[in-house]
Design a protein around this motif. Structure first.
Motif, PDB file in Angstrom:
ATOM      1  N   ASP A 151       0.942  -1.236  -0.198  1.00 35.23           N
ATOM      2  CA  ASP A 151      -0.064   0.018   0.398  1.00 35.23           C
ATOM      3  C   ASP A 151       0.684   1.328   0.064  1.00 35.23           C
ATOM      4  O   ASP A 151       0.396   2.307  -0.615  1.00 35.23           O
ATOM      5  N   VAL A 152       1.874   1.303   0.703  1.00 38.45           N
ATOM      6  CA  VAL A 152       2.872   2.360   0.717  1.00 38.45           C
ATOM      7  C   VAL A 152       3.574   2.797  -0.771  1.00 38.45           C
ATOM      8  O   VAL A 152       3.483   4.042  -1.004  1.00 38.45           O
ATOM      9  N   LEU A 153       3.896   1.646  -1.337  1.00 41.58           N
ATOM     10  CA  LEU A 153       4.667   1.960  -2.492  1.00 41.58           C
ATOM     11  C   LEU A 153       3.521   2.221  -3.616  1.00 41.58           C
ATOM     12  O   LEU A 153       3.626   3.069  -4.399  1.00 41.58           O
ATOM     13  N   MET A 154       2.454   1.570  -3.582  1.00 34.76           N
ATOM     14  CA  MET A 154       1.297   1.841  -4.497  1.00 34.76           C
ATOM     15  C   MET A 154       0.741   3.466  -4.515  1.00 34.76           C
ATOM     16  O   MET A 154       0.671   3.871  -5.345  1.00 34.76           O
ATOM     17  N   ALA A 155       0.532   4.050  -3.304  1.00 32.21           N
ATOM     18  CA  ALA A 155       0.091   5.424  -3.085  1.00 32.21           C
ATOM     19  C   ALA A 155       1.268   6.212  -3.558  1.00 32.21           C
ATOM     20  O   ALA A 155       0.983   7.208  -4.058  1.00 32.21           O
ATOM     21  N   ALA A 156       2.760   5.861  -3.458  1.00 32.61           N
ATOM     22  CA  ALA A 156       3.924   6.826  -3.786  1.00 32.61           C
ATOM     23  C   ALA A 156       3.731   6.747  -5.254  1.00 32.61           C
ATOM     24  O   ALA A 156       4.031   8.026  -6.054  1.00 32.61           O
ATOM     25  N   GLN A 160       3.339  10.123  -7.714  1.00 34.33           N
ATOM     26  CA  GLN A 160       4.298  10.242  -9.040  1.00 34.33           C
ATOM     27  C   GLN A 160       3.775  10.348 -10.315  1.00 34.33           C
ATOM     28  O   GLN A 160       3.965  11.211 -11.070  1.00 34.33           O
ATOM     29  N   ALA A 161       2.870   9.348 -10.612  1.00 35.24           N
ATOM     30  CA  ALA A 161       2.306   9.313 -12.070  1.00 35.24           C
ATOM     31  C   ALA A 161       1.440  10.585 -12.095  1.00 35.24           C
ATOM     32  O   ALA A 161       1.107  11.062 -13.175  1.00 35.24           O
ATOM     33  N   ASP A 162       0.389  10.677 -11.280  1.00 35.84           N
ATOM     34  CA  ASP A 162      -0.488  11.779 -11.315  1.00 35.84           C
ATOM     35  C   ASP A 162       0.378  13.240 -11.246  1.00 35.84           C
ATOM     36  O   ASP A 162      -0.255  14.077 -12.171  1.00 35.84           O
ATOM     37  N   ALA A 163       1.588  13.247 -10.727  1.00 35.96           N
ATOM     38  CA  ALA A 163       2.162  14.630 -11.078  1.00 35.96           C
ATOM     39  C   ALA A 163       3.043  14.700 -12.616  1.00 35.96           C
ATOM     40  O   ALA A 163       3.194  15.749 -12.947  1.00 35.96           O
ATOM     41  N   ASP A 164       3.567  13.632 -12.745  1.00 35.13           N
ATOM     42  CA  ASP A 164       4.315  13.565 -14.223  1.00 35.13           C
ATOM     43  C   ASP A 164       3.575  13.362 -15.371  1.00 35.13           C
ATOM     44  O   ASP A 164       3.961  13.665 -16.435  1.00 35.13           O
ATOM     45  N   GLY A 188       7.341   7.282 -25.515  1.00 37.34           N
ATOM     46  CA  GLY A 188       6.152   7.072 -24.705  1.00 37.34           C
ATOM     47  C   GLY A 188       6.168   6.293 -23.625  1.00 37.34           C
ATOM     48  O   GLY A 188       6.587   5.262 -23.580  1.00 37.34           O
ATOM     49  N   GLN A 189       5.385   6.679 -22.512  1.00 35.81           N
ATOM     50  CA  GLN A 189       5.368   5.903 -21.465  1.00 35.81           C
ATOM     51  C   GLN A 189       3.776   5.779 -20.820  1.00 35.81           C
ATOM     52  O   GLN A 189       3.431   6.871 -20.493  1.00 35.81           O
ATOM     53  N   ALA A 190       3.634   4.551 -20.761  1.00 33.94           N
ATOM     54  CA  ALA A 190       1.997   4.156 -20.229  1.00 33.94           C
ATOM     55  C   ALA A 190       2.309   3.524 -19.018  1.00 33.94           C
ATOM     56  O   ALA A 190       3.082   2.649 -18.962  1.00 33.94           O
ATOM     57  N   GLN A 191       1.156   4.052 -18.089  1.00 34.49           N
ATOM     58  CA  GLN A 191       1.318   3.206 -16.754  1.00 34.49           C
ATOM     59  C   GLN A 191      -0.178   2.858 -16.149  1.00 34.49           C
ATOM     60  O   GLN A 191      -1.093   3.780 -16.684  1.00 34.49           O
ATOM     61  N   VAL A 192      -0.186   1.729 -15.752  1.00 34.35           N
ATOM     62  CA  VAL A 192      -1.702   1.503 -15.225  1.00 34.35           C
ATOM     63  C   VAL A 192      -1.455   0.815 -13.775  1.00 34.35           C
ATOM     64  O   VAL A 192      -0.644   0.190 -13.515  1.00 34.35           O
ATOM     65  N   PHE A 193      -2.496   1.341 -13.035  1.00 34.09           N
ATOM     66  CA  PHE A 193      -2.500   0.916 -11.691  1.00 34.09           C
ATOM     67  C   PHE A 193      -3.960   0.074 -11.488  1.00 34.09           C
ATOM     68  O   PHE A 193      -4.882   0.358 -11.642  1.00 34.09           O
ATOM     69  N   THR A 194      -3.927  -1.062 -11.068  1.00 31.98           N
ATOM     70  CA  THR A 194      -4.930  -1.977 -10.587  1.00 31.98           C
ATOM     71  C   THR A 194      -4.905  -2.168  -9.409  1.00 31.98           C
ATOM     72  O   THR A 194      -3.783  -1.594  -8.394  1.00 31.98           O
ATOM     73  N   GLY A 195      -5.754  -3.030  -8.779  1.00 31.25           N
ATOM     74  CA  GLY A 195      -5.741  -3.190  -7.299  1.00 31.25           C
ATOM     75  C   GLY A 195      -4.325  -4.010  -6.603  1.00 31.25           C
ATOM     76  O   GLY A 195      -4.398  -4.052  -5.565  1.00 31.25           O
ATOM     77  N   THR A 196      -3.850  -4.511  -7.670  1.00 32.98           N
ATOM     78  CA  THR A 196      -2.635  -5.513  -7.460  1.00 32.98           C
ATOM     79  C   THR A 196      -1.336  -5.221  -7.954  1.00 32.98           C
ATOM     80  O   THR A 196      -0.431  -5.248  -7.280  1.00 32.98           O
ATOM     81  N   TYR A 197      -1.507  -4.535  -9.045  1.00 30.96           N
ATOM     82  CA  TYR A 197      -0.231  -4.376  -9.887  1.00 30.96           C
ATOM     83  C   TYR A 197       0.016  -2.860 -10.406  1.00 30.96           C
ATOM     84  O   TYR A 197      -1.043  -2.143 -10.591  1.00 30.96           O
ATOM     85  N   TRP A 198       1.198  -2.792 -10.623  1.00 31.06           N
ATOM     86  CA  TRP A 198       1.597  -1.355 -11.304  1.00 31.06           C
ATOM     87  C   TRP A 198       2.323  -2.034 -12.517  1.00 31.06           C
ATOM     88  O   TRP A 198       3.411  -2.549 -12.331  1.00 31.06           O
TER      89      TRP A 198
END
Length: 224
Positions: A151-156, A160-164, A188-198
């Motif tokens: 949870d700590v890493l997911m939030a961080a 960061q993704a929201d800022a960049d 190009g850099q795409a990121q996806v966050f699920t309940g389990t993965y980045w």
């Protein structure tokens, strides 16, 4: 005329009687004096009692009490930002057919290692899986990474993704899937966050968010 003669028998009787009387008085006086002395001794002993061992012990305990200190409470440690090991392999994320369907000119990259300072390099520091496919003509890479953050890493990472990057709702339905995209440094850099993965994809082939949708949807389907 008074008869002043003393008869011998009477005188002897009187002498014996008077001597006995005197001895009785002396005995009474001695007995009374001894009794009075005993009474005085008793009063003196009762007026100044000698402290017993138990009294001394009680006095010492009161004068020097032992205080048990309360144990100091330890602060709760802050959980470390980390990721769990990934059980999948690169072929579980994208098969060669998946990559071929994206672009027939792409294939495996046996000597792949994450690009320095890229998203895949960051993923590798958190027990992430990093994979690469190479354009057989130009040599450009498609880098894919997957991390199972706590949870700590997911939030961080989300912060960061929201800022960049810019949010991309077409990558999935928030909050089940939160998508982001940015184009920086010729890639190009795409990121996806699920309940389990980045999940991240990075390649010069992605010029806009829509270019990554096909591969992202395949990866999400494989991860379930």
């Amino acid at each position: 005329m008074t008869d002043t003669r003393v008869y011998p028998s009477f005188a002897r009787t009187a002498a014996r009687t008077g001597g006995a009387s005197t001895r009785r008085r002396a005995g009474l006086m001695l007995t009374g004096g001894a009794l009075f002395a005993l009474l005085l001794a008793g009063c003196s002993a009762g007026g100044e009692p000698t402290p017993t061992n138990s009294a001394v012990a009680t006095s010492g305990a009161s004068a020097d009490p032992t205080t048990s200190a309360e144990p100091a409470s330890s602060p709760t440690p802050t959980p470390e930002a980390t990721g769990a090991p990934i059980t999948q392999i690169c072929g579980d994320l994208l098969t060669l057919q998946d990559v071929y369907d994206f672009n027939p000119n792409y294939g495996s990259a046996p000597d792949y290692s994450p690009t320095a300072d890229g998203l895949a390099a960051t993923a590798a520091t958190y027990n992430g899986l990093t994979c690469g496919w190479s354009n057989q003509t130009s040599g450009e890479l498609i880098e894919v990474s997957v991390v199972a953050p706590n949870d700590v890493l997911m939030a961080a990472l989300k912060q960061q993704a929201d800022a960049d990057s810019q949010a991309v709702p077409t990558y999935g339905t928030p909050p089940t899937v939160d998508g982001f995209f940015t184009y920086s440094g010729g890639s190009g850099q795409a990121q996806v966050f699920t309940g389990t993965y980045w999940i991240t994809l990075s390649t010069p082939a992605f010029g806009e968010p829509g270019d990554a949708e096909g591969l992202l949807s395949v990866i999400l389907a494989h991860l379930g």
